[in-house]
Design a protein around this motif. Structure first.
Motif, PDB file in Angstrom:
ATOM      1  N   ALA A  29     -10.940  26.740  21.145  1.00  0.00           N
ATOM      2  CA  ALA A  29     -10.291  28.020  21.414  1.00  0.00           C
ATOM      3  C   ALA A  29      -8.831  27.982  20.979  1.00  0.00           C
ATOM      4  CB  ALA A  29     -10.399  28.369  22.899  1.00  0.00           C
ATOM      5  N   ARG A  30      -8.150  26.845  21.227  1.00  0.00           N
ATOM      6  CA  ARG A  30      -6.754  26.715  20.812  1.00  0.00           C
ATOM      7  C   ARG A  30      -6.624  26.738  19.290  1.00  0.00           C
ATOM      8  NH1 ARG A  30      -6.724  22.864  25.009  1.00  0.00           N
ATOM      9  NH2 ARG A  30      -6.874  21.145  23.514  1.00  0.00           N
ATOM     10  N   ILE A  31      -7.560  26.077  18.620  1.00  0.00           N
ATOM     11  CA  ILE A  31      -7.536  26.075  17.153  1.00  0.00           C
ATOM     12  C   ILE A  31      -7.723  27.483  16.609  1.00  0.00           C
ATOM     13  CG2 ILE A  31      -8.782  25.313  15.090  1.00  0.00           C
ATOM     14  CD1 ILE A  31      -9.353  22.686  16.564  1.00  0.00           C
ATOM     15  N   GLU A  32      -8.655  28.223  17.171  1.00  0.00           N
ATOM     16  CA  GLU A  32      -8.894  29.596  16.720  1.00  0.00           C
ATOM     17  C   GLU A  32      -7.670  30.473  16.976  1.00  0.00           C
ATOM     18  OE1 GLU A  32     -11.372  30.745  14.949  1.00  0.00           O
ATOM     19  OE2 GLU A  32     -12.198  28.707  14.913  1.00  0.00           O
ATOM     20  N   ALA A  33      -7.002  30.256  18.113  1.00  0.00           N
ATOM     21  CA  ALA A  33      -5.799  31.027  18.422  1.00  0.00           C
ATOM     22  C   ALA A  33      -4.685  30.713  17.425  1.00  0.00           C
ATOM     23  CB  ALA A  33      -5.332  30.737  19.849  1.00  0.00           C
ATOM     24  N   GLU A  34      -4.543  29.429  17.064  1.00  0.00           N
ATOM     25  CA  GLU A  34      -3.525  29.038  16.097  1.00  0.00           C
ATOM     26  C   GLU A  34      -3.835  29.608  14.723  1.00  0.00           C
ATOM     27  OE1 GLU A  34      -0.602  27.364  16.287  1.00  0.00           O
ATOM     28  OE2 GLU A  34      -0.841  27.616  18.436  1.00  0.00           O
ATOM     29  N   ARG A  35      -5.107  29.614  14.369  1.00  0.00           N
ATOM     30  CA  ARG A  35      -5.493  30.190  13.080  1.00  0.00           C
ATOM     31  C   ARG A  35      -5.171  31.676  13.030  1.00  0.00           C
ATOM     32  NH1 ARG A  35     -11.452  27.368  12.211  1.00  0.00           N
ATOM     33  NH2 ARG A  35     -10.700  25.356  11.406  1.00  0.00           N
ATOM     34  N   ALA A  36      -5.452  32.376  14.120  1.00  0.00           N
ATOM     35  CA  ALA A  36      -5.158  33.805  14.174  1.00  0.00           C
ATOM     36  C   ALA A  36      -3.654  34.041  14.088  1.00  0.00           C
ATOM     37  CB  ALA A  36      -5.719  34.400  15.467  1.00  0.00           C
ATOM     38  N   ARG A  37      -2.884  33.208  14.783  1.00  0.00           N
ATOM     39  CA  ARG A  37      -1.419  33.341  14.750  1.00  0.00           C
ATOM     40  C   ARG A  37      -0.897  33.058  13.343  1.00  0.00           C
ATOM     41  NH1 ARG A  37       2.872  29.724  15.671  1.00  0.00           N
ATOM     42  NH2 ARG A  37       4.766  30.725  16.486  1.00  0.00           N
ATOM     43  N   TYR A  38      -1.441  32.036  12.700  1.00  0.00           N
ATOM     44  CA  TYR A  38      -1.034  31.711  11.338  1.00  0.00           C
ATOM     45  C   TYR A  38      -1.359  32.870  10.395  1.00  0.00           C
ATOM     46  CZ  TYR A  38      -1.141  29.494   6.756  1.00  0.00           C
ATOM     47  OH  TYR A  38      -0.948  29.207   5.428  1.00  0.00           O
ATOM     48  N   PHE A  39      -2.519  33.476  10.578  1.00  0.00           N
ATOM     49  CA  PHE A  39      -2.909  34.604   9.731  1.00  0.00           C
ATOM     50  C   PHE A  39      -1.919  35.745   9.880  1.00  0.00           C
ATOM     51  CE2 PHE A  39      -5.123  38.612   9.039  1.00  0.00           C
ATOM     52  CZ  PHE A  39      -5.712  38.402   7.802  1.00  0.00           C
ATOM     53  N   ASP A  40      -1.525  36.031  11.121  1.00  0.00           N
ATOM     54  CA  ASP A  40      -0.585  37.124  11.364  1.00  0.00           C
ATOM     55  C   ASP A  40       0.786  36.829  10.760  1.00  0.00           C
ATOM     56  OD1 ASP A  40      -2.495  38.571  12.695  1.00  0.00           O
ATOM     57  OD2 ASP A  40      -1.888  37.895  14.685  1.00  0.00           O
ATOM     58  N   LEU A  41       1.282  35.608  10.956  1.00  0.00           N
ATOM     59  CA  LEU A  41       2.632  35.270  10.512  1.00  0.00           C
ATOM     60  C   LEU A  41       2.723  35.059   9.004  1.00  0.00           C
ATOM     61  CD1 LEU A  41       3.745  32.765  13.310  1.00  0.00           C
ATOM     62  CD2 LEU A  41       4.356  35.177  13.071  1.00  0.00           C
ATOM     63  N   TYR A  42       1.690  34.524   8.409  1.00  0.00           N
ATOM     64  CA  TYR A  42       1.738  34.181   6.990  1.00  0.00           C
ATOM     65  C   TYR A  42       1.089  35.241   6.102  1.00  0.00           C
ATOM     66  CZ  TYR A  42       0.961  31.586   2.648  1.00  0.00           C
ATOM     67  OH  TYR A  42       0.928  31.209   1.337  1.00  0.00           O
ATOM     68  N   ASP A  43      -0.187  35.487   6.327  1.00  0.00           N
ATOM     69  CA  ASP A  43      -0.908  36.394   5.436  1.00  0.00           C
ATOM     70  C   ASP A  43      -0.411  37.835   5.532  1.00  0.00           C
ATOM     71  OD1 ASP A  43      -2.514  35.042   3.745  1.00  0.00           O
ATOM     72  OD2 ASP A  43      -4.291  35.092   4.997  1.00  0.00           O
ATOM     73  N   LEU A  44      -0.028  38.283   6.724  1.00  0.00           N
ATOM     74  CA  LEU A  44       0.371  39.680   6.904  1.00  0.00           C
ATOM     75  C   LEU A  44       1.876  39.846   7.003  1.00  0.00           C
ATOM     76  CD1 LEU A  44      -2.409  40.777   9.423  1.00  0.00           C
ATOM     77  CD2 LEU A  44      -2.423  40.894   6.930  1.00  0.00           C
ATOM     78  N   ALA A  45       2.650  38.890   6.515  1.00  0.00           N
ATOM     79  CA  ALA A  45       4.111  38.987   6.534  1.00  0.00           C
ATOM     80  C   ALA A  45       4.565  40.163   5.672  1.00  0.00           C
ATOM     81  CB  ALA A  45       4.723  37.686   6.017  1.00  0.00           C
ATOM     82  N   PRO A  46       5.738  40.743   5.979  1.00  0.00           N
ATOM     83  CA  PRO A  46       6.218  41.899   5.196  1.00  0.00           C
ATOM     84  C   PRO A  46       6.647  41.538   3.780  1.00  0.00           C
ATOM     85  CG  PRO A  46       7.858  41.220   6.811  1.00  0.00           C
ATOM     86  CD  PRO A  46       6.614  40.439   7.109  1.00  0.00           C
ATOM     87  N   VAL A  47       6.742  40.257   3.461  1.00  0.00           N
ATOM     88  CA  VAL A  47       7.087  39.828   2.101  1.00  0.00           C
ATOM     89  C   VAL A  47       5.986  38.919   1.573  1.00  0.00           C
ATOM     90  CG1 VAL A  47       9.568  39.987   2.494  1.00  0.00           C
ATOM     91  CG2 VAL A  47       8.402  37.838   2.940  1.00  0.00           C
ATOM     92  N   GLY A  48       5.914  38.808   0.260  1.00  0.00           N
ATOM     93  CA  GLY A  48       4.923  37.924  -0.340  1.00  0.00           C
ATOM     94  C   GLY A  48       5.390  36.479  -0.300  1.00  0.00           C
ATOM     95  N   TYR A  49       4.454  35.577   0.000  1.00  0.00           N
ATOM     96  CA  TYR A  49       4.751  34.147   0.005  1.00  0.00           C
ATOM     97  C   TYR A  49       3.797  33.443  -0.956  1.00  0.00           C
ATOM     98  CZ  TYR A  49       7.622  34.549   4.227  1.00  0.00           C
ATOM     99  OH  TYR A  49       8.597  34.877   5.130  1.00  0.00           O
ATOM    100  N   CYS A  50       4.323  32.502  -1.704  1.00  0.00           N
ATOM    101  CA  CYS A  50       3.455  31.671  -2.537  1.00  0.00           C
ATOM    102  C   CYS A  50       4.091  30.302  -2.717  1.00  0.00           C
ATOM    103  CB  CYS A  50       3.166  32.324  -3.894  1.00  0.00           C
ATOM    104  SG  CYS A  50       4.623  32.607  -4.904  1.00  0.00           S
ATOM    105  N   THR A  51       3.238  29.336  -2.980  1.00  0.00           N
ATOM    106  CA  THR A  51       3.677  27.959  -3.232  1.00  0.00           C
ATOM    107  C   THR A  51       3.417  27.648  -4.701  1.00  0.00           C
ATOM    108  OG1 THR A  51       3.159  27.281  -0.970  1.00  0.00           O
ATOM    109  CG2 THR A  51       3.374  25.547  -2.610  1.00  0.00           C
TER     110      THR A  51
END
Length: 260
Positions: A68-90
């Motif tokens: 459950a903690r892993i799924e919560a962290e994945r969801a948080r990562y998705f919100d902070l990274y994938d849906l950020a107001p700017v584009g991110y790339c490596t």
């Protein structure tokens, strides 16, 4: 751009492994109970079996909590990274796109799979690629963060103005990479163009006025003077008066006034 979250801590015992252990112990108890055993021995074996069963239940609960903690962290990562107001790339040291968030794919109007392993220069307007190469070279040579403005090309051939902010980093294997934040500044550039155009129009109007008009800073420095102010009153060209201090020109202004 932040890295993906890492998880630490001891991995819970696999539920199937624990079940196998429990079944083996049950079989051991059953086989032992076929032969005459002292009541104390049987009671001890039953006690151990109950303790093991409780331990199994506790570890299963621990496993469910960890998942459950892993799924919560994945969801948080998705919100902070994938849906950020700017584009991110490596980017790799060679400029290949190793990772991109959903905002970056939206800005470039390109599927994520079509971005990965592609050189980012492919999405930079040809006229602006020298800007990118210069800042990439500085980044990997000095390690200092770099910023630049250039135009990025979408999959349909249209382009937009972008601000790129890049920082140096390393992958887990030690390979040098850079994290890039991409912001769409098309609207800002458009407004800047309109403001510049308005300023130019106002300057042209002011230069045709028959009245003297000048803009002076608080320290007495000329920021602007129209043709009437510079040529008729001061007898100088417009470019010669800008940046001069009115205190220096004051005696000349007074002399002109006395002659009139």
């Amino acid at each position: 751009m932040s890295d993906k979250p890492q998880y630490s801590g001891q991995k819970p015992t696999d539920a199937a492994t624990l079940r196998n252990r429990a079944e083996e112990q049950i079989r051991s108890v059953e086989s032992t109970s076929l032969s005459p055993q002292p009541p104390e021995t049987i009671q001890q074996m039953l006690h151990e079996l109950r303790v093991h069963q409780i331990e199994l239940e506790m570890q299963n609960e621990e496993l469910r909590s960890a998942q459950a903690r892993i799924e919560a962290e994945r969801a948080r990562y998705f919100d902070l990274y994938d849906l950020a107001p700017v584009g991110y790339c490596t980017l790799s040291e060679l400029g290949l796109i190793l990772e991109a968030n959903l905002t970056a794919t939206t800005l470039l109007n390109t599927a994520r799979g079509a971005l990965i392993k592609q050189p980012i220069s492919r999405f930079i307007l040809k006229e602006d690629q020298d800007i990118y190469y210069l800042h990439r070279k500085r980044l990997f040579e000095t390690g200092e963060p770099q910023e630049c403005e250039l135009r990025l090309v979408k999959s349909d051939g249209t382009f937009f103005s972008a601000h790129l902010s890049a920082t140096a980093a390393q992958e887990e294997d030690g390979a040098p990479v850079c994290r890039v934040a991409i912001s769409d500044i098309t609207e800002r550039k458009h407004l800047e163009s309109l403001i510049l155009k308005d300023k130019e129009n106002l300057r042209n109007i002011a230069d045709t006025m028959q009245e003297t008009l000048s803009v002076i800073a608080l320290n007495g420095t000329f920021l602007y003077a129209n043709h009437k102010a510079t040529e008729n009153m001061l007898g100088e060209q417009s470019g010669d008066i800008i940046g001069k201090n009115i205190r220096v020109l004051a005696p000349k202004v007074q002399a002109e006034a006395l002659i009139e």
